[in-house]
Each structure stands twice: as structure tokens, then as C-alpha cells.
Write a protein that holds these residues in place. Sequence first.
Motif, short mmCIF file in Angstrom:
data_model
loop_
_atom_site.label_atom_id
_atom_site.label_comp_id
_atom_site.label_asym_id
_atom_site.label_seq_id
_atom_site.Cartn_x
_atom_site.Cartn_y
_atom_site.Cartn_z
N HIS A 173 -52.27 12.99 14.99
CA HIS A 173 -50.83 13.70 14.74
C HIS A 173 -51.37 15.39 14.95
CE1 HIS A 173 -52.19 13.30 10.68
NE2 HIS A 173 -51.64 14.49 10.69
N CYS A 174 -52.51 15.65 14.44
CA CYS A 174 -52.90 17.28 14.52
C CYS A 174 -52.99 17.71 16.20
CB CYS A 174 -54.19 17.54 14.01
SG CYS A 174 -54.24 16.85 12.13
N VAL A 175 -53.10 16.77 17.14
CA VAL A 175 -53.37 17.04 18.52
C VAL A 175 -52.00 17.80 19.04
CG1 VAL A 175 -53.57 16.38 20.70
CG2 VAL A 175 -55.00 15.31 19.18
N SER A 176 -50.76 17.10 18.41
CA SER A 176 -49.38 17.79 19.06
C SER A 176 -48.91 18.90 18.00
CB SER A 176 -48.55 16.16 18.72
OG SER A 176 -47.21 16.83 19.15
N ASP A 177 -48.52 19.76 18.64
CA ASP A 177 -47.83 20.94 17.75
C ASP A 177 -46.20 20.40 17.36
OD1 ASP A 177 -46.08 20.78 20.21
OD2 ASP A 177 -46.99 22.94 20.91
N TRP A 178 -45.91 19.23 17.67
CA TRP A 178 -44.92 18.63 16.94
C TRP A 178 -45.27 17.90 15.74
CZ3 TRP A 178 -40.76 20.62 18.70
CH2 TRP A 178 -40.59 21.07 20.32
N GLY A 179 -46.69 17.76 15.55
CA GLY A 179 -47.27 17.03 14.28
C GLY A 179 -47.00 17.85 13.10
N HIS A 180 -46.96 17.17 12.02
CA HIS A 180 -46.90 17.94 10.86
C HIS A 180 -48.09 18.76 10.38
CE1 HIS A 180 -49.14 14.63 8.77
NE2 HIS A 180 -49.49 15.48 8.08
N ASP A 181 -48.93 18.61 10.84
CA ASP A 181 -50.46 19.59 10.54
C ASP A 181 -51.03 19.69 11.97
OD1 ASP A 181 -52.14 20.52 8.79
OD2 ASP A 181 -53.49 18.61 8.81
N PHE A 182 -50.33 20.18 12.87
CA PHE A 182 -50.95 20.57 14.09
C PHE A 182 -51.97 21.74 13.85
CE2 PHE A 182 -50.71 24.12 17.54
CZ PHE A 182 -51.39 23.57 18.38
N ARG A 183 -53.17 21.73 14.41
CA ARG A 183 -54.41 22.63 14.53
C ARG A 183 -54.69 22.68 15.98
NH1 ARG A 183 -57.82 20.25 9.43
NH2 ARG A 183 -56.10 19.82 8.09
N PRO A 184 -54.80 24.03 16.21
CA PRO A 184 -54.96 24.50 17.67
C PRO A 184 -56.41 23.89 17.94
CG PRO A 184 -54.39 26.34 16.42
CD PRO A 184 -54.53 25.25 15.60
N ASP A 185 -57.26 23.72 17.22
CA ASP A 185 -58.69 23.25 17.76
C ASP A 185 -58.54 22.03 18.14
OD1 ASP A 185 -60.72 25.46 17.31
OD2 ASP A 185 -59.83 25.50 15.11
N TYR A 186 -57.68 21.26 17.75
CA TYR A 186 -57.47 19.83 18.32
C TYR A 186 -57.29 19.79 19.74
CZ TYR A 186 -58.00 16.43 14.27
OH TYR A 186 -58.55 15.65 13.43
N ARG A 187 -56.59 20.93 20.34
CA ARG A 187 -56.22 20.59 21.81
C ARG A 187 -57.49 20.85 22.64
NH1 ARG A 187 -51.08 23.68 21.84
NH2 ARG A 187 -51.56 24.07 24.16
N ARG A 188 -58.66 21.20 21.98
CA ARG A 188 -59.86 21.20 22.66
C ARG A 188 -60.50 19.92 23.18
NH1 ARG A 188 -61.36 25.17 25.24
NH2 ARG A 188 -60.32 26.89 24.28
N LEU A 189 -59.76 19.12 22.63
CA LEU A 189 -60.15 17.59 22.81
C LEU A 189 -59.68 17.31 24.27
CD1 LEU A 189 -59.08 15.74 19.92
CD2 LEU A 189 -61.01 15.70 20.47
N ARG A 190 -58.86 18.23 24.90
CA ARG A 190 -58.72 17.87 26.38
C ARG A 190 -59.64 18.07 27.01
NH1 ARG A 190 -52.59 21.14 27.04
NH2 ARG A 190 -51.51 19.76 25.66
#
Length: 721
Positions: A173-190
Motif C-alpha cells: 500500500h506504500c506504493v500508492s499515494d492513496w495508501g495510508h502510509d505512502f512513501r515516495p521511495d516505493y515509487r522507485r519500484l517502477r
Amino acid sequence: MTETTRIGPDETERAGVRERAEGVLRRLAGDHATLREDQWRAIEALTVDRRRVLCVQRTGWGKSAVYFVATALLRDAVAAAPGDPPAGPTVIVSPLLALMRNQVEAAARAGIRARTINSANLDEWSEIEAEIRAGAVDVLLISPERLNNPDFRDNVLPGLAASTGLLVVDEAHCVSDWGHDFRPDYRRLRTFLAGLPVRTPVLATTATANARVTADVAEQLGDALVLRGPLDRDSLRLAVLDLPHPAHRLAWLADHLERLPGSGIIYTLTVAAATETADFLRSRGYPVASYTGQVEDTERRAAEQALLDNKIKALVATSALGMGFDKPDLGFVVHLGAPPSPIAYYQQVGRAGRAVEHAEVVLLPGREDAAIWRYFASLAFPPEEQVRSVLANLSPDRPISTQALEPLVDLRRTRLELMLKVLDVDGAVRRSRGGWLATGESWIYDTARLRRVAEARSAEQKTMIEYAESTACRMEFLRRCLDDPEAKPCGRCDNCAEPLFDAEVSPAALAAADAFLGRPGTEIAPKKMWPTGLAAVGISLKGKIGPAEQIGSGRAVGRLSDLGWGGSLRAVVSPESSDGPISDELAAAVVEILKAWAHGDAAWPQRPAAVVEVGSRRHPQLIHSLAEHIARVGRLPLLGAVTTAEPTASASRGNSAQRVRALHDAFTVPPEVAGALPGLHAPVLLVDDLVDSGWTMSLAGRALRRAGAEGVLPLALAISA
């Protein structure tokens, strides 16, 4: 296609893979363990079909078993299709160090060699990287922040992506900025996903994703099999108790903690609350430890282990513990203050009751919760003009560190770093060795999306209040927040069944809590070093602050985040509070502080000889009445006020460098004050309402020292954090 034509060697092969999978699970979880049907579906999709899978399953369902079993099968090449290369190590992107440590220990039980690369084991990186190249590592756990460490990203990540046998995104859920604990670094997974070879399986797992977050994560994964199960936790008994004041909540804990089963976690919303709660419970004879982001890593490790070994009754923790702890027999979770989201709340209470028949979950909401939520919301993504200012100060060919960038922009360090991470993910900046570079790519400030996210957060806060006030089933309420289609009354919570606890507290516990929280006094630490990079903004101050310009250690009634004094202090020193004379309650607290300061273990080096106030446009009556009261009680002369041409409030919102830039020569010492200072031969008390960064007090004190003050002892009503 008929059922008969589907049964053949492929089904026989799958049956063999399942048998091997069951064998690995028994090594991991015991001789009687068997795979759940959805666990097998996930393992089958990963190992046989080499697919991407998103598992949205309740805490305790066994998501980690899926990736450990799949790792063992892939590493043994038992499920490899013709032409598939031998599987490289499984890479698990995991959010917190505590979770990593749990996972390494769990992997060892299944005969899986796991290592971790994180900020706490820098000296082991080279050794681990060599082991990876030698094929001696089955599982590598990394933090999302590591994905954009320049050395790791440029030198390790490409080879790791090319050889990864399975990618696992834990707490997806951290991947999504709609998740309760969004973390920008998770977007690196793309980027990581794009570098994976064809048919590399990917598993994303979470226990806390509603339909919107699930769809967002699945879309980012690509063609993913989504396995979503019911989210009931039949071991948890949820309850809410409405207690009027922080002292009542501490007293309730003191009276009832022994009745709570086993050992557990007490969550608080702030570091100060965690520290105060742990100190109070220890004073009442309970073995507890505090766990916050400000506690050293070695102390956190010791606290985790003490709880795992049942050597303490409770860990008093902020969200720094959050998702990162795995103790199957955890007997209770108590929240001293409500989290801002029911989804985050479900995540945290899910730590309890995973391997016990009953676990107690109690929420003790506070009237101050909403103010704390607003404060953390104020740290969200900055306005466009501040973002553009940062971009304007970056070069495409000369990296600049966050530390050097800070004096050039009006943002605090943590907020600046978060913003840079988002810009990095968006492609507007790039992190390199030595700092940040502008990419030159066009970038649009997405006002509409940021507004929608803010609105979603606000709606979650309202829903959390509704949860606390609800008379309906609490577990059903949480499951509906997570869009669980099977949500139904649980029959166990305080609204479904007879409540297990009431709101009564004993007079003795309440008196002890009142006395504990009513003790005024906290230290104001003096500044000893100038912020770095001031030369970049034309200020020739650097290194240590000279002894002749330093102020001494000071005192304040309390912190704005304190359980005891926090509410009273916020009511008088916040920007929106009206001005007026100091209350009798606060005046009495200041007198108690002065008495303790004069005679305590850390007594002032010399009794002050006079009082000076910091001129204020926001609360002039408050500060002046405070200074008058101190002068009258201490029989000291009130010399006057140190003033500035501009409101000091305008210099209190940015980072330390910006505050020094605004205030380094802004204070004026009036002639009547300056004329009296040299003859005192003793320090003066410098009085203000609020210490935020500490630079207003430090620079006003510096002006007094340069005007002849023997010393300056700061005294304030409140410290901001």
C-alpha cells in the motif's frame, strides 16, 4: 476446453510442486502446517506460471510464508519451465528495520539464507554484495530508500534487477499515494520492475488496502493476479473508552495494564507522549520500554527483543514501530490517542492476536488528537512557489547537498528531503553522489491530485472519529473501510458483546497521574553551532558559536506535544490563540520551575539579576505579564524588551538557516536595557512564549551578550516539539 483435456502432465507437475511447497512450509511453521488455498494459488502463480501477484490478506494470514516457500522452490529450480534460467536471489523491499530482522530469522528456520542491506549495517555491504555475486544469498531484504541511494542505484541495482529470481514488495500500500502510509521511495519500484527479465515473478503484499489502493497497486504491477481475502481477525476484541483527560488515560493504564493478557504494545501519537507514558508506567512498577524514532537503534533492538522474550509488559511506541514488528503471541494493543486513519489503525492493531485465542484491542482517544493530526498534515507536500524555489536553486551539472540547499530555501530539512524524493520520482531532479541535480525535464505541479489526496486524508480523519463514536460493530466498521465484501458483525467487540473493560479509574492512580503530568519543567538546550551554508546567503557565520555570544541552558513549562501541559500551552501560544495576561495556573507553574532551577541537580550557575522579555507582536500581553510576574516574584528588575523590526513569527516557519538569515542582526537592545547590563555582573532571564527552532531565543540572547550581559538564561512557556 473440457475438464479431461486440462488434466495431464502439467497438472501432475503442479501437484508435485505443491507437495514440495508443503514440505518447505512445514520447515518454516511446524509439522502440522498446511497451505491455505490462496497461499497455494499465489505460490503456483509465482513459481509455475512466473506471474505477478498482489495479495491483500489480513495480518497473520501468512504472506511471508508465500514468498519464503516460493523462494525455496525457485532457488531449487523445481518449478522452472524449459528455457527459464536458474532463479537468482529473491529481493524483498521492506519498509522497516524491525521487520527485516524478523524476516531474516524466519527465513533461517526454513533453511533460506537471508541478508539485509540497510542504513544500520553499512560495514557489511561489500561482503553481502560479494555473497550475492557468488550465489550464496537466497533472500536480500532492502529498504525502499536504498533503491535511490546513488551507489546502490548505479552500481548494484542494475545487476540485481537482471538476476532477481523473485521481487517481493512488502506493505505494498506504500506504493500508492492513496495508501495510508505512502512513501515516495516505493515509487522507485517502477524502475526496478522495468529492469526485470521477462517472466520474473513479482509478489506484492499488504493487509491494508481498500479497493482504490488495490486497483492502483495492481495497475502499477501490470498484469497481476489479485488475491483478496476476508479481513476479519477472529482473535481480536475491539473496544473504545472515552476518558476525559490525559491523566485519566494514564490512570486507566496503571489500573488495567496487569489485566491485559500477555505482553503488548501501547501506541502513542507523539514522541513526547511515548516517553511520558513509559516513564509513568515504570513509576507505577510496570516493566515497559519506549520505542520512537529518536531512540538509538541499539536501544530499539534491545526493546524489541525484550518484548519478544516477554521480559517487559509493554512496548510504548510511536508509529516508528508501525508495520515493522512480528510477535505472533502479542496479547494486546492499546492506543493512547487515535491514529488519523481507520486503515492505519487496522494495520497497527493487526500486530496482536496472531497466534493466541484472544487479544485485547483498546482505543483511548483524546481531545487533542485532531490538533496532532493537523500538525502532521501541515508537513505535507509544499506549495508550488516553494517547490519552484528549490528547482531554481539546482544545477544540471553541479550537485548540491540537502544540507547546502537548505539555506537557500524556506523549508525544514525533513520536509525538503521528502519533497526532493517526490521530485526525483517525477523525474524533475536526480540524486547523485554529492547531492541533487536538476534534470531539465519539464515538471507540472499537480494541484488537483494533491488536493484530492488531502481531501482523502481529511475524510479518513472524520471516519476515525466516527469509529470511536460508533455504536455498531467495530470490526465490521474497519472491514468496510477496507472495502471487505464479507464484512459482518463480529460478535466480540464492546458494541457486539458485554464490554470487558469500563472507564473507571482508581483515585490513587488518578492522583498519581495528575501529579506526574502536572510537574512543569523541561530543558531548553542552547545552540552551540551555526547552521551550515550561511555563506551562500551572505551571512558570515559558521562553525561554533563563540562563548561570548552563547546563551545558557534554559527552562520551559513543557512541550506542546506533552500529555500533561500540552493542551494548556497550545491554548495560549498557538498562532491562532488570542492574546491576554498569563493565567494563574501557568504563572504558578513558572514559579515552580524557577524554584527547581535554583535548587535542583542542574541548578543555574548563578542567580539571575534581571529580567528581559522578547518583544512580540503576536502575544505581547502574554509575554509582558509573564516577565512582570517573574520580576515581581523574584524581586528582580524588569529591564525592558529586546525587539525586532519585523515580527519574529515570520522567521519561525522555515529551517534553521532561514531563521538565522532573517534574525541574525534583527534584534535591537534599547539604550535603557543596554545601559543596565554591564553593571549586573550576573546573567539575565530572557522570557518568551514559545521556543520553536530555538534561534529567536539564541539570537536575542546573542544581542544581549554583545550589549554587555554577563550571561543569558532563556525561560519560555512552551517548546514546540
